[in-house]
Structures are given as structure tokens and as C-alpha cells.
Design an enzyme around this catalytic site. Structure first.
Site, PDB file in Angstrom:
ATOM      1  N   GLU A   1       4.786  -1.330 -10.604  1.00  0.00           N
ATOM      2  CA  GLU A   1       6.097  -1.646  -9.995  1.00  0.00           C
ATOM      3  C   GLU A   1       7.236  -0.867 -10.647  1.00  0.00           C
ATOM      4  OE1 GLU A   1       7.293  -5.229  -8.334  1.00  0.00           O
ATOM      5  OE2 GLU A   1       5.297  -6.101  -8.190  1.00  0.00           O
TER       6      GLU A   1
ATOM      7  N   TRP B   1      -4.755   2.432  -6.509  1.00  0.00           N
ATOM      8  CA  TRP B   1      -4.254   1.364  -7.377  1.00  0.00           C
ATOM      9  C   TRP B   1      -3.571   0.257  -6.573  1.00  0.00           C
ATOM     10  CZ3 TRP B   1      -7.038   2.583 -11.160  1.00  0.00           C
ATOM     11  CH2 TRP B   1      -7.122   3.886 -11.653  1.00  0.00           C
ATOM     12  N   ILE B   2      -4.216  -0.122  -5.475  1.00  0.00           N
ATOM     13  CA  ILE B   2      -3.630  -1.139  -4.602  1.00  0.00           C
ATOM     14  C   ILE B   2      -4.110  -2.528  -5.020  1.00  0.00           C
ATOM     15  CG2 ILE B   2      -3.310  -1.884  -2.231  1.00  0.00           C
ATOM     16  CD1 ILE B   2      -2.139   0.927  -3.001  1.00  0.00           C
ATOM     17  N   THR B   3      -3.193  -3.331  -5.540  1.00  0.00           N
ATOM     18  CA  THR B   3      -3.511  -4.692  -5.961  1.00  0.00           C
ATOM     19  C   THR B   3      -3.817  -5.554  -4.741  1.00  0.00           C
ATOM     20  OG1 THR B   3      -2.024  -4.454  -7.854  1.00  0.00           O
ATOM     21  CG2 THR B   3      -2.686  -6.678  -7.273  1.00  0.00           C
TER      22      THR B   3
ATOM     23  N   GLY C   1      -1.905  11.094  -6.196  1.00  0.00           N
ATOM     24  CA  GLY C   1      -0.969  12.069  -6.741  1.00  0.00           C
ATOM     25  C   GLY C   1       0.481  11.677  -6.592  1.00  0.00           C
TER      26      GLY C   1
ATOM     27  N   CYS D   1       0.840  -1.198   0.000  1.00  0.00           N
ATOM     28  CA  CYS D   1       0.000   0.000   0.000  1.00  0.00           C
ATOM     29  C   CYS D   1       0.879   1.253   0.000  1.00  0.00           C
ATOM     30  CB  CYS D   1      -0.889  -0.043   1.243  1.00  0.00           C
ATOM     31  SG  CYS D   1      -2.515   0.635   1.029  1.00  0.00           S
TER      32      CYS D   1
ATOM     33  N   ARG E   1      -4.019 -19.471 -41.299  1.00  0.00           N
ATOM     34  CA  ARG E   1      -4.607 -18.451 -42.177  1.00  0.00           C
ATOM     35  C   ARG E   1      -3.845 -18.409 -43.495  1.00  0.00           C
ATOM     36  NH1 ARG E   1      -7.873 -15.247 -44.717  1.00  0.00           N
ATOM     37  NH2 ARG E   1      -7.819 -12.998 -44.313  1.00  0.00           N
ATOM     38  N   LYS E   2      -4.574 -18.446 -44.583  1.00  0.00           N
ATOM     39  CA  LYS E   2      -3.948 -18.425 -45.909  1.00  0.00           C
ATOM     40  C   LYS E   2      -4.344 -17.195 -46.702  1.00  0.00           C
ATOM     41  CE  LYS E   2      -3.516 -23.463 -46.407  1.00  0.00           C
ATOM     42  NZ  LYS E   2      -3.837 -24.629 -47.251  1.00  0.00           N
TER      43      LYS E   2
ATOM     44  N   GLU F   1      -0.340   6.549  -4.371  1.00  0.00           N
ATOM     45  CA  GLU F   1      -1.431   7.454  -4.023  1.00  0.00           C
ATOM     46  C   GLU F   1      -1.971   8.129  -5.284  1.00  0.00           C
ATOM     47  OE1 GLU F   1      -0.204  10.170  -0.984  1.00  0.00           O
ATOM     48  OE2 GLU F   1       0.209   8.568   0.465  1.00  0.00           O
TER      49      GLU F   1
END
Length: 313
Positions: A290, A80-82, A53, A48, A195-196, A51
């Protein structure tokens, strides 16, 4: 794991990021209490720091912790805390120095904060462009009381702890990016063989074949760099330089591979019925979280200058 879904991989890898400050700086009591429970139950934790800003500018953090008796009172907003909505506890970086002139290396303190502490409130789950399996939220702290026993090392040591954690976790982020890039290459190759156009598989057209070749080159180089950054940790050496190179390189390669995979799929690549549009959405965050791609280059250039000077050249 990231080959299958980087959202799930990020949620699990973020546990490592949340735990890393305690692994690196926790005393025995803290490790037993907080790391021990992670081994006994299927729990999550969160790092955590970011922030609204203050993302790359960690020194700009506004969340404050004021000491009162044997406790600290934390007030502020994180973003944006995972794993923010599922964490059992958080590593929180807060400013403890009231003097704005205090250097970042002494102004911040790292705390372990339990999820059920009164005044701690996770926000709504953010609807992000990609990696939607990963739970990302804002966290509000309103007069959150944390005992002094939950301070990592000592007051003022938080910035170094927070930054030191990245050296250990960026190789794992790079590995995730490599997994996504490999998936993009495999999907693009499979499609190019099926795919051709003009009477032959598009993989036999040099324009497409060269795209696949460049994807393979980037992936293999990124994989080796990721292994190198982990190798330095395993051998007890400071790996800041290699961790940032691995993270920056793998993140850039993941984005290029995902974009090229969509291009090879053509119109189908732009459609959600095919897998590569998800890869393209998921890839972007590897250049952001990160430490952004730009911050990695700041770190790499600084580390390289120190390496060069120490070499005597």
C-alpha cells in the site's frame, strides 16, 4: 486483530481496499451488485493493480484494456494480489490509452471484474517471508471480456480512483502496524521481567529499559497519528498528508519494535519457538505494501510543500 496475527488482519483489511474504489466511484447499480453481495455472504474481493514490473511506479502498468463494441478486452499480468485466490471479484486498473504520452491521470481505467470471467487465472499462492495467513498471488488476464457497465466513472478515471482509495485504507494499515508493535512491546516486556541476568530481571538494566521506553514512545505517537488520519476522514476532509504520515511512521515503528523485541529475547528471539521472530517477519511488509516507506515520504514532502505555500509563508 493485528495484535494477534497481522496475516489474518491483512486478509480482512484487503477486502476494504478492494471495495474502496467501488465505494468511492461506483454508481448505484455497481454498488448494489458488488457491495451488496459482500454484505449478504462471506465473500472476498481484491485490489488488482500491482504488476511484476510496476509496484510503486503505478504509471508503468502494462496491463491493457481495449474497447470492442460494448465490452473491453483485458490482457496482462498482475502480481502480489492479496486475496487473489479467494476473491469473488477484482478491482482492476488497466491502460486504455494507446498513446504512451498520455498522462497517468487520463491513461488508465478502473474495472470491476468477476472472478469467474473466462481468461482470468489466479497463480499459485506465494510463499512469503511473513504474513503467511494472507493469500498472495499473481493474476493473469488473457482476453478477459468485461462489459462497459463495469467501468468505474468513465474511461480514463482509473488512476485517480486507485490513488484515492489509499487515502481511506492507509489508516487501517497503520492501525495494523500499531497492533503488531504493541504486541512486540508486550512480549518483550513480559520476557524482560522474567529473564534474569546478574541477579536481576533484564528490565532493570538501563540498556533494556531504554529500549522498552523507545518502543512505547514510537507506539503511542503512531497510534495518535493513525487516529488523526481517521479523524480527518470522519470529518470529510482530504487526509492524504496524514494518511501517509501514519502509514510511514507506524510501519517504521512496527519494524523497529519487532527488531528490538528479538534483541531483548536474545538467542530465544531468533528461534521459532518464541513469538517475536514471527513479528519480525510479519512487520517488514508494512514498509512495502500500500505504498512503500519511500513513496510515503515522496507524498508527505509534496503535500507539505502545498500546505506551506497555501499558508502564505
Amino acid at each position: 486483530m493485528a495484535y494477534g496475527c497481522t496475516g489474518i488482519q491483512t486478509a480482512i483489511e484487503a477486502n476494504s481496499l478492494g471495495q474502496m474504489p467501488v465505494i468511492l466511484a461506483g454508481n448505484e447499480a455497481q454498488k448494489k451488485k458488488y457491495l451488496g453481495r459482500m454484505m449478504e455472504e462471506a465473500l472476498m474481493c481484491a485490489y488488482c493493480v500491482t504488476e511484476p514490473g510496476a509496484g510503486s511506479d503505478v504509471a508503468g502498468i502494462k496491463t491493457r484494456a481495449e474497447k470492442k463494441g460494448d465490452n473491453y478486452i483485458i490482457n496482462g499480468q498482475k502480481m502480489w494480489i492479496t486475496n487473489g485466490g479467494h476473491a469473488n471479484w477484482y478491482f482492476v486498473l488497466a491502460r486504455t490509452s494507446a498513446d504512451p504520452k498520455t498522462s497517468a491521470s487520463k491513461a488508465f481505467t478502473g474495472f470491476i471484474v468477476d472472478r469467474d470471467t473466462p481468461g482470468l487465472t489466479p497463480g499459485r499462492k506465494e510463499m512469503n517471508m511473513g504474513q503467511r495467513c494472507s493469500d498472495t498471488r499473481g493474476i493473469t488476464f488473457e482476453d478477459v471480456v468485461v462489459p462497459k457497465e463495469n467501468v468505474l466513472i468513465e474511461e480514463g478515471a482509473g488512476f485517480k480512483i486507485a490513488m484515492g482509495a489509499f487515502d481511506k485504507t492507509r489508516p487501517a494499515v497503520a492501525a495494523g502496524a500499531v497492533g503488531l508493535a504493541q504486541r512486540a512491546l508486550d512480549e518483550a516486556t513480559r520476557y524482560a521481567l522474567e529473564r534474569k541476568t546478574m541477579g536481576k530481571p533484564i528490565a532493570q538494566h538501563q540498556a533494556v529499559a531504554f529500549m522498552l521506553a523507545e518502543m512505547a514512545m514510537g507506539i503511542e505517537a503512531s497510534r495518535l497519528m493513525t487516529l488523526k488520519s481517521g479523524y480527518e476522514i470522519d470529518n470529510g476532509r482530504r487526509n492524504t498528508y496524514y494518511a501517509s504520515i501514519a502509514k510511514a511512521m507506524a510501519g517504521d515503528v512496527a519494524n523497529k519494535c519487532a527488531t528490538d523485541a528479538v534483541q531483548i529475547f536474545g538467542g530465544n528471539g531468533f528461534n521459532s519457538e518464541y513469538p517475536v521472530e514471527k513479528l519480525m517477519r510479519d512487520a517488514k511488509i508494512y514498509q512495502i505494501y500500500e505504498g512503500t516507506a519511500q513513496i510515503q515520504r515522496v507524498i508527505i514532502s509534496r503535500e507539505w510543500m502545498n500546505i506551506f505555500k497555501q499558508s502564505g509563508n
